[in-house]
Design a protein around this motif. Structure first.
Motif, PDB file in Angstrom:
ATOM      1  N   ASN A 131       0.854  -1.185   0.000  1.00  0.00           N
ATOM      2  CA  ASN A 131       0.000   0.000   0.000  1.00  0.00           C
ATOM      3  C   ASN A 131       0.893   1.239   0.000  1.00  0.00           C
ATOM      4  O   ASN A 131       2.066   1.170   0.399  1.00  0.00           O
ATOM      5  CB  ASN A 131      -0.880  -0.011   1.263  1.00  0.00           C
ATOM      6  CG  ASN A 131      -2.085   0.925   1.164  1.00  0.00           C
ATOM      7  OD1 ASN A 131      -2.135   1.794   0.291  1.00  0.00           O
ATOM      8  ND2 ASN A 131      -3.035   0.741   2.057  1.00  0.00           N
ATOM      9  N   THR A 172      -5.682   0.545  -0.787  1.00  0.00           N
ATOM     10  CA  THR A 172      -5.695   1.462  -1.914  1.00  0.00           C
ATOM     11  C   THR A 172      -6.245   0.688  -3.106  1.00  0.00           C
ATOM     12  O   THR A 172      -5.792  -0.424  -3.397  1.00  0.00           O
ATOM     13  CB  THR A 172      -4.287   2.015  -2.185  1.00  0.00           C
ATOM     14  OG1 THR A 172      -3.888   2.799  -1.052  1.00  0.00           O
ATOM     15  CG2 THR A 172      -4.285   2.899  -3.416  1.00  0.00           C
ATOM     16  N   HIS A 173      -7.251   1.290  -3.746  1.00  0.00           N
ATOM     17  CA  HIS A 173      -8.012   0.600  -4.788  1.00  0.00           C
ATOM     18  C   HIS A 173      -7.099   0.178  -5.941  1.00  0.00           C
ATOM     19  O   HIS A 173      -7.125  -0.974  -6.371  1.00  0.00           O
ATOM     20  CB  HIS A 173      -9.121   1.545  -5.256  1.00  0.00           C
ATOM     21  CG  HIS A 173     -10.040   0.981  -6.271  1.00  0.00           C
ATOM     22  ND1 HIS A 173     -10.500   1.717  -7.336  1.00  0.00           N
ATOM     23  CD2 HIS A 173     -10.598  -0.243  -6.399  1.00  0.00           C
ATOM     24  CE1 HIS A 173     -11.317   0.963  -8.061  1.00  0.00           C
ATOM     25  NE2 HIS A 173     -11.391  -0.219  -7.519  1.00  0.00           N
ATOM     26  N   HIS A 182      -7.974  -3.660  -7.120  1.00  0.00           N
ATOM     27  CA  HIS A 182      -8.876  -4.563  -6.415  1.00  0.00           C
ATOM     28  C   HIS A 182     -10.294  -4.426  -6.960  1.00  0.00           C
ATOM     29  O   HIS A 182     -10.685  -3.361  -7.438  1.00  0.00           O
ATOM     30  CB  HIS A 182      -8.894  -4.222  -4.920  1.00  0.00           C
ATOM     31  CG  HIS A 182      -7.597  -4.482  -4.224  1.00  0.00           C
ATOM     32  ND1 HIS A 182      -7.121  -5.741  -4.001  1.00  0.00           N
ATOM     33  CD2 HIS A 182      -6.669  -3.636  -3.701  1.00  0.00           C
ATOM     34  CE1 HIS A 182      -5.962  -5.669  -3.362  1.00  0.00           C
ATOM     35  NE2 HIS A 182      -5.657  -4.401  -3.177  1.00  0.00           N
ATOM     36  N   MET A 184     -13.556  -3.639  -5.856  1.00  0.00           N
ATOM     37  CA  MET A 184     -14.056  -3.009  -4.624  1.00  0.00           C
ATOM     38  C   MET A 184     -15.310  -3.710  -4.100  1.00  0.00           C
ATOM     39  O   MET A 184     -15.451  -3.917  -2.885  1.00  0.00           O
ATOM     40  CB  MET A 184     -14.352  -1.531  -4.891  1.00  0.00           C
ATOM     41  CG  MET A 184     -14.708  -0.751  -3.638  1.00  0.00           C
ATOM     42  SD  MET A 184     -15.127   0.966  -4.008  1.00  0.00           S
ATOM     43  CE  MET A 184     -13.506   1.617  -4.406  1.00  0.00           C
ATOM     44  N   THR A 188     -15.215  -5.754  -0.616  1.00  0.00           N
ATOM     45  CA  THR A 188     -16.073  -5.187   0.432  1.00  0.00           C
ATOM     46  C   THR A 188     -17.054  -6.231   0.950  1.00  0.00           C
ATOM     47  O   THR A 188     -17.277  -6.349   2.168  1.00  0.00           O
ATOM     48  CB  THR A 188     -16.815  -3.954  -0.113  1.00  0.00           C
ATOM     49  OG1 THR A 188     -15.854  -2.964  -0.473  1.00  0.00           O
ATOM     50  CG2 THR A 188     -17.773  -3.384   0.927  1.00  0.00           C
ATOM     51  N   THR A 198     -14.681  -1.252   5.546  1.00  0.00           N
ATOM     52  CA  THR A 198     -13.681  -1.042   4.497  1.00  0.00           C
ATOM     53  C   THR A 198     -13.381   0.443   4.321  1.00  0.00           C
ATOM     54  O   THR A 198     -14.281   1.276   4.271  1.00  0.00           O
ATOM     55  CB  THR A 198     -14.151  -1.613   3.145  1.00  0.00           C
ATOM     56  OG1 THR A 198     -15.395  -1.005   2.777  1.00  0.00           O
ATOM     57  CG2 THR A 198     -14.323  -3.120   3.221  1.00  0.00           C
ATOM     58  N   TRP A 200     -11.212   2.809   1.676  1.00  0.00           N
ATOM     59  CA  TRP A 200     -10.566   2.771   0.353  1.00  0.00           C
ATOM     60  C   TRP A 200      -9.841   4.064   0.070  1.00  0.00           C
ATOM     61  O   TRP A 200     -10.411   5.147   0.204  1.00  0.00           O
ATOM     62  CB  TRP A 200     -11.627   2.533  -0.736  1.00  0.00           C
ATOM     63  CG  TRP A 200     -12.263   1.185  -0.631  1.00  0.00           C
ATOM     64  CD1 TRP A 200     -13.409   0.866   0.029  1.00  0.00           C
ATOM     65  CD2 TRP A 200     -11.745  -0.036  -1.189  1.00  0.00           C
ATOM     66  NE1 TRP A 200     -13.647  -0.483  -0.082  1.00  0.00           N
ATOM     67  CE2 TRP A 200     -12.658  -1.056  -0.825  1.00  0.00           C
ATOM     68  CE3 TRP A 200     -10.621  -0.359  -1.957  1.00  0.00           C
ATOM     69  CZ2 TRP A 200     -12.466  -2.393  -1.201  1.00  0.00           C
ATOM     70  CZ3 TRP A 200     -10.441  -1.678  -2.336  1.00  0.00           C
ATOM     71  CH2 TRP A 200     -11.353  -2.682  -1.962  1.00  0.00           C
ATOM     72  N   ALA A 218     -19.054   0.177  -0.105  1.00  0.00           N
ATOM     73  CA  ALA A 218     -17.895   0.646   0.666  1.00  0.00           C
ATOM     74  C   ALA A 218     -18.343   1.498   1.854  1.00  0.00           C
ATOM     75  O   ALA A 218     -19.439   2.072   1.849  1.00  0.00           O
ATOM     76  CB  ALA A 218     -16.969   1.457  -0.228  1.00  0.00           C
ATOM     77  N   ALA A 221     -14.014   6.346   2.098  1.00  0.00           N
ATOM     78  CA  ALA A 221     -13.036   6.523   1.019  1.00  0.00           C
ATOM     79  C   ALA A 221     -12.376   7.891   1.122  1.00  0.00           C
ATOM     80  O   ALA A 221     -12.978   8.856   1.603  1.00  0.00           O
ATOM     81  CB  ALA A 221     -13.696   6.364  -0.347  1.00  0.00           C
TER      82      ALA A 221
END
Lengths: 427, 427
Positions: A131, A172-173, A182, A184, A188, A198, A200, A218, A221
């Motif tokens: 990450n 981190t997406h 990923h 999401m 999630t 979660t 993000w 999610a 974020a």
């Protein structure tokens, strides 16, 4: 394109590209192929005049009354509403403010409050070892303060790590090093099945790939304003919180801009309802004005298919570059760290090489092809040559030219020139 | 001046003022007497070109390489070094970054770490009830997180409140409502005698009154960039920590810019030595560029006696305004909330009135005399008409004209006009 595409093929693709006009919204320096929009986006043509107006008229002439007349007071929300359209959120759900690191602290602190209330036995935050480091540092600091453990795993170990003792999964997406993305929604759902919240980081997703915060389930974020959103150097970042969570707890950076009535000047804190409580102090208006310009390019793209159309082009650009590397740079020692499978990749291509990655990037920069270098850890994670392909302003011929320059740099051996060996403070 | 000074007296004082040339460093809107530099400082003449250069050249043309070539990476330190000269600190001791609220969180969190280690039995933070509310909100949030109690007292109760159970005394040096100033050295000594750390908010002091952080024995300080430092709307704030404390603990906003090697991208946090660890994430470069211009005016003032000379003029300006209020506005119901004693006041004058304070401020603004209104609490703290006197660009005749307008507003009764009754979102 089964054969290696030619420059002419690429020029034809550009001519047929329905998004090609979007490039005209930006000032690109002549003679440069800019493949670093994943680090700092380019200048929107409207920004110089808008920022100059903010400096001379709003600040210089109207001074303090611009808080009302120029709408400075609502700029974090108005910019946030524009960002919301790019990341699958509703108006009123996003605030543009502060830095990504600080916003991550806010949401991670809030997530731990919620986890503590709902699942007091949980003791861990899980994240990915590769990450972006500032995310890990913020999590590490909060773990120290709150008595949690930060468990770092590789990407393919995440599912197995989602055990009952985990409070928060922080990812981190799109990975800053490899460009691996990923899913999401899937991740999630896996987390929620274990009662895990979660968080993000969309730093390399917002404006680069379609994000559907509302649809993905999610919880929290954050993201960056100065990369794919073209907000200018150090532009304010953003924060989104699922409406079911916003009003449950304060976040600890409980400053006056997050107060229900900031100009009542009461000595006790009463948080505003909704995302506004994720504000803290006064925001840098000049920098907020610039990111407002950067976001207008995405509004213009909406009529051309929006993020779905940008994604289609982005995949074509990154796919083209990988194809050119495989065919034209075969034998030069490069690996491709970015996933070949489209669903798994963001909008960048990362190359690895056992040695010389830094010097090769510098040799390309000297030729006007701007990518960047990210150091590995000497072990599992190799040095990376990183190339971002921003579909708003990068074309197919740019990709071809970048690959051509890389061929020339390798075939000529010019990357071994001593002037490319010296590292700068920031690359 | 025992008699009421005339406009001619004031014009003579301006002509004799050795600092009068400093006004030429700023663009003041014509027809305006700007007495709100304590809320938003005016535009330095160099800022439009400097910011435009940062937008079009540094960002637009040089893009990512400006982190090195334009010195973006060191801008928080370089701006911090200029601020240090205004507040009695050494180069390398100040960072310009983030907002005042966020910087206060950093230093208060660090102070509580130190207090916990050195005096684990201490349980309180003491502050002033009429401190700027965001300071109290941040302290309230940290107290909730860390299990401390926030004790709020009136200014004259501070000395008595400094008991053995107090960990931190957090004060704003110059009160935002009344302009009353604490003696930093005396209060710090009183606090230290009880093992109490001091945190100072310099929002209404930096650039307004002489501050001697190194000489006063203070432990931590934060302050604002957009008030007397003329950094532009929402300019980054600053943070100072006594060198004896900086390396003892992390502050919890431990982002990558505070890391010892931010571009090594290691997964674990290793704090930089010194004040750099009080950085967190990437800073808004356009807004940092503007405050750099604002600070240059103070460097120009150094040749004319610096903060000591500015202080002398500031006291003359505020003293003149109070004299004019006492003599020319007698019978109009105003009180003066600002201390008469020079050692006890900052660079503003605050008037009270049982009713109409908001409308009177609006009537003055309609005449081009810009002050502001701060609501009281309906009890001990009255509504305030606030007038800031910034010695860099306010002259004696400005003060006289402001008082003249206030006389006319009161004698004509125009403040009772309905159009002045409606409150704006921000005033």
């Amino acid at each position: 394109m089964n054969l290696t595409p030619t420059l002419q093929d690429c020029e034809l693709l550009d001519a047929q590209d329905p998004l090609r006009g979007l490039r005209n919204q930006f000032d690109l320096p002549p003679g440069v192929i800019y493949l670093d929009g994943n680090s700092l986006g380019v200048l929107p043509k409207t920004a110089p005049a808008r920022v100059a107006h903010a400096v001379t008229h709003e600040w210089g002439t109207d001074l303090i009354k611009s808080w009302n007349t120029a709408g400075w007071f609502t700029l974090p929300q108005r910019v946030g509403d524009k960002i919301a359209r790019v990341i699958g959120a509703q108006p009123g759900e996003v605030i543009a403010a502060d830095s990504t690191s600080i916003n991550l602290f806010k949401v991670l602190a809030a997530a731990l409050h919620i986890a503590k209330a709902d699942h007091p036995h949980k003791t861990k935050i899980v994240s990915e070892r590769s990450n972006f480091p500032t995310d890990l540092y913020i999590a590490e600091a909060l773990c120290k303060e709150r008595g949690y453990t930060l468990q770092l795993v590789e990407a393919d170990e995440i599912a197995a790590a989602l055990q009952a003792d985990v409070a928060v999964l922080m990812l981190t997406h799109v990975n800053y090093r490899t460009g691996a993305m990923h899913n999401m929604q899937t991740v999630t759902a896996q987390a929620h099945a274990q009662g895990i919240l979660t968080v993000w980081d969309l730093a390399h997703s917002a404006g680069a790939v379609p994000v559907d915060l509302n649809g993905s389930g999610a919880d929290f974020a954050v993201g960056c304003g100065y990369k794919y959103l073209n907000g200018g150097p150090g532009a304010p970042a953003f924060v989104w919180v699922h409406p079911q969570h916003t009003d449950r707890f304060w976040q600890p950076l409980a400053g006056w801009w997050g107060h229900a009535a900031p100009f009542a000047f009461t000595p006790d804190y009463q948080p505003a309802q909704g995302i506004t409580r994720y504000q803290c102090g006064t925001q840098p208006i000049l920098s907020l004005t610039a990111i407002d310009c950067g976001l207008d390019a995405f509004l213009a793209a909406e009529a051309l298919g929006g993020m779905a159309a940008l994604r289609q082009k982005s995949l074509a650009l990154t796919g083209l570059f990988m194809q050119l590397v495989r065919t034209r740079l075969h034998g030069h020692g490069f690996g491709i760290a970015t996933p070949v499978e489209e669903a798994l990749r963001g909008s960048q291509v990362s190359l690895t090489r056992a040695e010389g990655a830094y010097a090769i990037v510098q040799a390309l920069i000297a030729r006007g092809v701007i990518g960047d270098f990210r150091a590995g850890d000497g072990g599992q994670h190799a040095d990376i040559l990183r190339f971002g392909f921003t579909p708003l302003y990068i074309g197919y011929a740019d990709v071809w030219q970048a690959a051509e320059h890389l061929c020339q740099v390798m075939e000529s051996g010019e990357w071994q020139d001593a002037r490319f060996a010296q590292k700068n403070a920031v690359t």
